[in-house]
Design a protein around this motif. Sequence first.
Motif, short mmCIF file in Angstrom:
data_model
loop_
_atom_site.label_atom_id
_atom_site.label_comp_id
_atom_site.label_asym_id
_atom_site.label_seq_id
_atom_site.Cartn_x
_atom_site.Cartn_y
_atom_site.Cartn_z
N GLY A 63 7.56 -6.85 -5.14
CA GLY A 63 6.66 -7.29 -6.18
C GLY A 63 6.26 -8.75 -6.13
O GLY A 63 5.45 -9.20 -6.93
N SER A 91 0.34 -13.13 -13.95
CA SER A 91 1.57 -12.35 -14.13
C SER A 91 1.96 -11.65 -12.84
O SER A 91 1.11 -11.34 -12.00
N ARG A 99 5.26 -8.68 -11.56
CA ARG A 99 6.42 -7.88 -11.93
C ARG A 99 7.27 -7.64 -10.69
O ARG A 99 6.79 -7.05 -9.72
N SER A 159 10.70 -6.00 -8.88
CA SER A 159 11.64 -4.88 -9.00
C SER A 159 12.81 -5.11 -8.06
O SER A 159 12.65 -5.73 -7.00
N TYR A 181 14.11 -4.91 -13.37
CA TYR A 181 12.75 -5.43 -13.32
C TYR A 181 12.71 -6.84 -13.91
O TYR A 181 13.55 -7.22 -14.72
N GLN A 223 9.51 -8.97 -15.54
CA GLN A 223 8.11 -9.18 -15.89
C GLN A 223 7.91 -10.66 -16.12
O GLN A 223 8.55 -11.25 -17.00
N ASN A 268 5.21 -13.55 -17.02
CA ASN A 268 3.90 -13.85 -17.58
C ASN A 268 3.71 -15.36 -17.68
O ASN A 268 4.68 -16.12 -17.60
#
Length: 115
Positions: A8, A17, A19, A21, A79, A81, A83
């Motif tokens: 990712g 952004s 993400r 993994s 994960y 995320q 941003n």
Amino acid sequence: QVQLVESGGGLVQAGGSLRLSCAASGSIFSINDMRWYRQAPGKQRELVTSITRGGSTNYADSVKDRFTISRDNAKNTMYLQMNSLKPEDTAVYYCYAQIFFSDYWGQGTQVTVSS
């Protein structure tokens, strides 16, 4: 043999952004803590965020309110995320897992944030 594989990473503009993994495979019965670390060029590896098996989380001040860690215990996957990315988030991101009281690391995935 346990293996952690990150995916990712990539290049993104500031404010964007991504993400990440981290998938664990191999002889796994139960994963305890999972964490994301990062290492920027010329700097020491630093802890970004962590999550317990039960879902309790901690974040470094520099990423609070921008990054969110989560995990799927059934899939042995974690994960991240990310941003509102900033150029200072540029680093190689490594996942870590504690399994049977042993430490396992992924190979790292590059995240580059351009200004």
